[in-house]
Design a protein around this motif. Structure first.
Motif, PDB file in Angstrom:
ATOM      1  N   ARG A 186      16.237   0.567 -59.012  1.00 24.60           N
ATOM      2  CA  ARG A 186      15.344  -0.430 -58.435  1.00 24.60           C
ATOM      3  C   ARG A 186      15.569  -1.809 -59.054  1.00 24.60           C
ATOM      4  O   ARG A 186      15.602  -1.936 -60.283  1.00 24.60           O
ATOM      5  N   GLU A 187      15.693  -2.814 -58.192  1.00 23.79           N
ATOM      6  CA  GLU A 187      15.752  -4.244 -58.581  1.00 23.79           C
ATOM      7  C   GLU A 187      16.758  -4.485 -59.716  1.00 23.79           C
ATOM      8  O   GLU A 187      16.447  -5.178 -60.684  1.00 23.79           O
ATOM      9  N   ASN A 246      18.917  -1.960 -54.913  1.00 20.65           N
ATOM     10  CA  ASN A 246      18.049  -0.788 -54.759  1.00 20.65           C
ATOM     11  C   ASN A 246      18.865   0.334 -54.141  1.00 20.65           C
ATOM     12  O   ASN A 246      19.564   0.108 -53.149  1.00 20.65           O
ATOM     13  N   ASP A 279      19.052   4.950 -53.816  1.00 22.43           N
ATOM     14  CA  ASP A 279      18.570   6.299 -54.158  1.00 22.43           C
ATOM     15  C   ASP A 279      19.715   7.292 -54.032  1.00 22.43           C
ATOM     16  O   ASP A 279      20.508   7.214 -53.089  1.00 22.43           O
TER      17      ASP A 279
END
Lengths: 260, 309
Positions: free
Chosen positions: B50-51, B66, B68
């Protein structure tokens, strides 16, 4: 002018960073030493690589240094009619100075460069990163055994250098130039003190071993992972070790003699 | 070959079908099965980024990235050279630290881990380096045994069993006594793969696994990645710019450019994406949003000025 100041500031910053990195590196190496002793196999392999494989260069160099020492010593002592002191002159020069110092310089050229380039190439080919990724600390697994191996090898090599040097001096002095064999060995036995001469030589070679091994593994570990970077690390190892050994030798001699 | 039991470190015994080895029936095995192992009560994503900001000198490599990584799947991370794909793997494994952002692996932030915790985490990750990164002073057998010897106190007989099983899985049991210098590029990568799975990891990261391989070796590696993932219940992350090869095995694909994800989805989604960057990359066009020329002053002005000097 401003540009010069900026360059100087960068140089100072870079030097401080290198100094700081070397101190952290030293701490990590020292912290890894006790556990490394639990795996003697790794250290024995490095004693072989640094010590046994250096035997030829150390032995041959020691022999010829001893032979030259005998020639020069005989030439000088003859003027005073003191050629029977050739044994003690050669032994003292070898045990106190030439043994530890020349061995350290040869060690830097043979084993130090091998250590630096080996570790540098391991970095360049991602072997150290691979170890990190396998949760194996390369300092403990690669650096520390090589550091300890160097420290163990150095006094042993210095002793072999001195022994070969004395053999060379005997060959030239007794066999070639006809110095009395009895006075050659007896003057050596009488005048060479175990504590003041032999132990001080061992102490010197031990300190030089620490300096030479540490510089080699540090330069290798921190080398830039390119062909040029490894080459530069190898060169720096030899140059820095030679300078460190000569400076340390003066300091140690001053302390051991206690006359400065 | 029937079923082989893999009991690497006694953590997760699995019945794994390695029919015929690499040279046997593997080619006929389905490489399109999109398995979703390891889900259930656990998080759907094994890694969450994230970020993420990361700069090298003045150059920004990642700018608010970002991403996953879904559990049990093969995820491909693609992008033009120099977009920071390998850097992303190094960030994910804590080899370097980001300027900002978080990288959660199994819920723990890699960026905040101490050395011991990081090493514990890495024991559950396998990584295949671009050049294999085999230790050159020990044999193939010892390379595969290396993590087992370092992290376990298994008896030699069991280590031998595990090493031979892993080498058999990659089709190189017969090369156990060779030295790394005697291996071809493809063989070295397969040995590195055997070593990477020696500790039975949950996640395996592949850094440009297809670079410099001949078509046969490339085909073997492609199939091994998919087969290992499905047979061992792993999660695989493949960093590459070989669109065709990775599209045949990836469940999800991310395309990176300018420090961000510019497209994601299945390989088919990316093929149908109309974005200029995606089209340029997927179709291998020389010029486009990623310019052919490195930024430079005006060509004619530079030539004229140099002529006057």
């Amino acid at each position: 002018m401003r540009r010069v100041l900026v360059d100087v500031a960068y140089a100072v910053q870079e030097w401080l960073e290198t100094f700081g990195a070397s101190q952290i590196f030293l701490m990590r190496v020292l912290a890894g030493c006790p556990r490394a002793l639990l795996r003697p196999g790794l250290i024995v392999r490095q004693v072989y690589a640094s010590g046994v494989l250096s035997l030829a260069i150390i032995g041959i160099s020691g022999l010829f240094v001893g032979m030259v020492l005998a020639l020069q010593g005989y030439n000088s002592l003859e003027r005073f009619g003191a050629t029977e002191s050739l044994g003690v002159v050669a032994a003292l020069a070898l045990v106190r100075e030439l043994g530890p110092v020349v061995t350290a310089l040869l060690f830097a050229g043979r084993a130090g460069t091998a250590l630096a380039s080996e570790i540098g190439l391991m970095r360049a080919t991602d072997q150290l990163s691979g170890m990190e990724m396998m949760a194996v600390d390369p300092i403990k697994r690669v650096v520390v055994p090589r550091f300890i191996g160097g420290i163990i090898s150095m006094p042993l090599l210095a002793a072999i250098f001195s022994a070969m040097g004395i053999l060379g001096a005997w060959l030239v002095g007794v066999v070639l130039l006809g110095v009395d064999e009895g006075s050659f060995w007896s003057s050596m036995r009488d005048q060479v003190d175990y504590k003041d001469d032999v132990l001080s030589g061992v102490l010197k070679s031990f300190v030089f071993g620490i300096a030479a091994s540490l510089l080699a593994v540090f330069e290798g570990y921190n080398s830039i992972p390119t062909a040029e970077g490894v080459s530069r690390a190898t060169t720096r190892t030899v140059v820095l070790t030679a300078l460190s050994v000569l400076i340390l030798n003066f300091m140690l001699t001053a302390v051991l003699i206690g006359e400065v | 070959m029937g079923e082989l039991w893999l009991r690497p470190v006694g953590l997760r015994p699995q019945a794994v079908s390695i029919s015929g080895g690499v040279g046997g029936n593997v080619a006929e095995e389905s490489t399109t099965e999109k398995s979703g192992r390891g889900q259930g009560s656990r998080d759907e994503n094994i890694a969450i980024i994230r970020e993420l900001d990361y700069s090298r000198g003045h150059r920004k490599i990642f700018d608010g990235l970002n991403l996953d990584i879904p559990r049990g799947r093969v995820t491909a991370i693609m992008g033009p050279s120099g977009t920071g794909k390998t850097t992303l793997l190094r960030l994910m494994t804590g080899q370097i630290l980001p300027n900002h952002g978080s990288i959660l692996l199994e819920g723990s932030d890699v960026c905040r881990m101490g050395r011991n915790e990081l090493y514990d985490t890495r024991k559950r990750i396998g990584m295949l380096f671009q050049n294999g990164a085999l230790l050159t002073d020990i044999s193939v057998y010892e390379n595969v045994a290396f993590p087992l010897r370092e992290h376990t106190r298994l008896p030699e007989r069991l280590i031998r069993h595990i090493v031979l099983t892993k080498l058999h899985a990659v089709g190189l049991r017969g090369a156990a006594e060779l030295m790394p210098a005697e291996l071809s590029g493809g063989m070295a990568r397969r040995i590195a793969l055997a070593r990477a799975i020696a500790m039975d990891p949950d996640l395996i990261l592949y850094d440009e696994p297809f670079v410099g391989l001949d078509p046969i070796s490339m085909g073997v590696i492609v199939r091994l990645i998919r087969r290992m993932n499905d047979a061992l219940g792993l999660t695989s992350v493949v960093v590459t710019h070989d669109v065709e090869e990775v599209s045949s095995i990836a469940d999800r694909t991310y395309l990176l450019s300018d420090g961000k994800v510019v497209a994601s989805g299945s390989p088919e989604d990316l093929q149908e994406n109309c974005s200029a960057v995606v089209m340029q990359f997927m179709n291998g066009m020389a010029d486009g949003p990623v310019p052919f020329h490195y930024p430079a002053p005006d060509y004619s002005e530079q030539l004229l000025r140099r002529g006057q000097e």
